[in-house]
Design a protein around this motif. Structure first.
Motif, PDB file in Angstrom:
ATOM      1  N   ILE A   1       0.892  -1.146  -0.105  1.00  0.00           N
ATOM      2  CA  ILE A   1       0.280  -0.043   0.038  1.00  0.00           C
ATOM      3  C   ILE A   1       0.723   1.226   0.034  1.00  0.00           C
ATOM      4  O   ILE A   1       0.691   2.210  -0.353  1.00  0.00           O
ATOM      5  N   VAL A   2       1.778   1.443   0.762  1.00  0.00           N
ATOM      6  CA  VAL A   2       3.042   2.658   0.427  1.00  0.00           C
ATOM      7  C   VAL A   2       3.297   2.627  -0.650  1.00  0.00           C
ATOM      8  O   VAL A   2       3.416   4.101  -0.972  1.00  0.00           O
ATOM      9  N   ASP A   3       3.393   2.074  -1.305  1.00  0.00           N
ATOM     10  CA  ASP A   3       3.865   1.907  -2.938  1.00  0.00           C
ATOM     11  C   ASP A   3       2.786   2.904  -4.125  1.00  0.00           C
ATOM     12  O   ASP A   3       3.267   3.078  -4.679  1.00  0.00           O
ATOM     13  N   LEU A   4       1.761   1.791  -3.746  1.00  0.00           N
ATOM     14  CA  LEU A   4       0.854   2.521  -4.278  1.00  0.00           C
ATOM     15  C   LEU A   4       0.352   3.677  -3.954  1.00  0.00           C
ATOM     16  O   LEU A   4      -0.177   4.499  -4.952  1.00  0.00           O
ATOM     17  N   GLU A   5       0.236   4.279  -2.671  1.00  0.00           N
ATOM     18  CA  GLU A   5       0.530   5.791  -1.837  1.00  0.00           C
ATOM     19  C   GLU A   5       1.169   6.633  -2.705  1.00  0.00           C
ATOM     20  O   GLU A   5       1.846   7.431  -2.925  1.00  0.00           O
ATOM     21  N   ARG A   6       2.550   5.897  -2.936  1.00  0.00           N
ATOM     22  CA  ARG A   6       4.069   6.471  -3.312  1.00  0.00           C
ATOM     23  C   ARG A   6       3.302   6.757  -4.901  1.00  0.00           C
ATOM     24  O   ARG A   6       3.736   7.994  -5.294  1.00  0.00           O
TER      25      ARG A   6
END
Length: 400
Positions: A253-258
């Motif tokens: 999810i962090v990668d998605l938000e990035r």
């Protein structure tokens, strides 16, 4: 059988019930000047219509990166700011994704904004209190049906359709009496970064959300995704920090938000300021990260909402594929939950994710809870985790 009920007059706010995200120094000084409403099915682009309404009322939505230059003392009678609410369905529309099942609270708009002015002192009027009584909860699905939904997501992951999907259930209960004190208890729960109450014509929303969907302040855009939950005990903390499954889900999810922030026109290089930090909310440990980027060019509110809505931590990855799975799985719409709810002022924008959020519509109170599903998810554990997230809300509603 319980029936009937009341909600707040939206023109004034009861004491201690400021809108979510509103500055603390404005508490009990808000007076409604005007409001914007958009329901799914209404014509026009909701993001653009909302931005136009706020701009027409003097709020800096065309270039959010410059909000930090507009700090000033707000006098009585001046525009203080605006409360903003964007439903999960409206976020799906903005993102070009699949819209889910109908909302169980159709009277609440999918986009709602209230522009507030300052008054010299509190004009909050608390209605004559009638005894609050809450009936039994009615869940939108059984534990077995919830677990089956988890299995169906795991099958979709196995086929390569998605990497992760957030699955959410709904419950409602009839009530009688004045909901104000119960809603203020929700807003006052420990760890509620966005604790507050937003009211409209015949309805009210109360949130205890700890999660930042998007914040813009001093020329920087920030999101703080939360993913990973354990009981707030020493053992629970150790388990959360040691869980490869929770960390993998969180990093996804962090990668998605990035990626969401990187697609935002006018944003500079995206960085992860903090990864998998453990915070506490109402007896639960939760893992939170901080992702941010400078706003080097002009960034308007409409573009920002289209980039971040609906929030990645309550949809999944890839986002559009996850939204299609959610629409096929969840029998009751997400309503006011899993959207954005917060404040836009002359100096900042701060929207929380509307998790840990309830709504009343004059007759029933509605609540939602869920969690992210990966290939390694245990269906019964996921059902239990959703129940643990809902428990503080139900306890606060029933107290007193």
């Amino acid at each position: 059988m319980l029936h009937g009920g009341t909600v707040f007059d939206h023109s004034v706010l009861p004491p201690l019930a400021r809108p979510p995200g509103a500055p603390a120094d404005c508490q009990a000084r808000h007076h409604v000047l005007c409001a914007f409403r958009w329901h799914q099915g209404d014509p026009g682009d909701p993001a653009e219509l909302l931005a136009g309404f706020l701009a027409d009322n003097g709020l800096p939505v065309r270039n959010l990166g410059r909000t930090g230059d507009k700090k000033k003392t707000i006098g009585d009678g001046a525009v203080c700011g605006a409360a903003l609410y964007v439903s999960a369905d409206a976020g799906s529309v903005m993102a070009g994704g699949t819209v889910g099942a109908p909302s169980p609270v159709p009277g609440i708009p999918d986009v709602y904004a209230v522009v507030y002015g300052h008054v010299p002192q509190s004009t909050g009027v608390t209605p004559e209190t009638r005894r609050w009584s809450l009936g039994p909860w009615r869940d939108s699905w059984s534990r077995a049906e919830h677990a089956d939904a988890v299995d169906r997501v795991r099958a979709a992951i196995g086929r390569g359709d998605v990497y992760q999907v957030n699955v959410v259930g709904h419950a409602s209960a009839a009530y009688t009496g004045e909901p104000g004190p119960a809603l203020r208890r929700i807003a006052g729960l420990a760890g509620a970064r966005y604790g507050g109450v937003l009211t409209g014509d015949g309805w009210a929303i109360a949130t205890a959300s700890p999660e930042t969907l998007v914040e813009v302040r001093d020329g920087r855009v920030v999101t703080r995704p939360i993913k990973g939950t354990r009981p707030a005990t020493e053992q629970g903390r150790r388990e959360l920090l040691a869980s490869a499954k929770e960390r993998a889900e969180h990093v996804m999810i962090v990668d998605l938000e990035r990626n969401d922030l990187a697609r935002l026109p006018g944003a500079g290089p995206v960085r992860v300021d903090e990864l998998f930090a453990v915070r506490e909310w109402c007896g639960l440990w939760q893992a939170e990260s901080v992702v941010s980027a400078p706003l080097d060019g002009e960034v308007g509110l409409a573009a920002l909402l289209r980039a971040v809505c609906p929030g990645g931590s309550v949809t999944g990855a890839p986002k559009l594929a996850a939204l299609a799975e959610i629409a096929a799985l969840e029998p009751v719409g997400r309503g006011v939950s899993m959207g954005g709810l917060g404040w836009l002022g002359p100096g900042h924008l701060d929207l929380g994710l509307s998790i840990r959020t309830v709504a009343v519509d004059g007759h029933r109170v509605h609540a939602w809870a869920g969690g992210g599903i990966t290939a390694d998810s245990d269906p019964i554990a996921e059902v239990d985790e959703a129940a643990a997230k809902a428990a503080p809300l139900r306890a606060a509603l029933r107290a007193g």
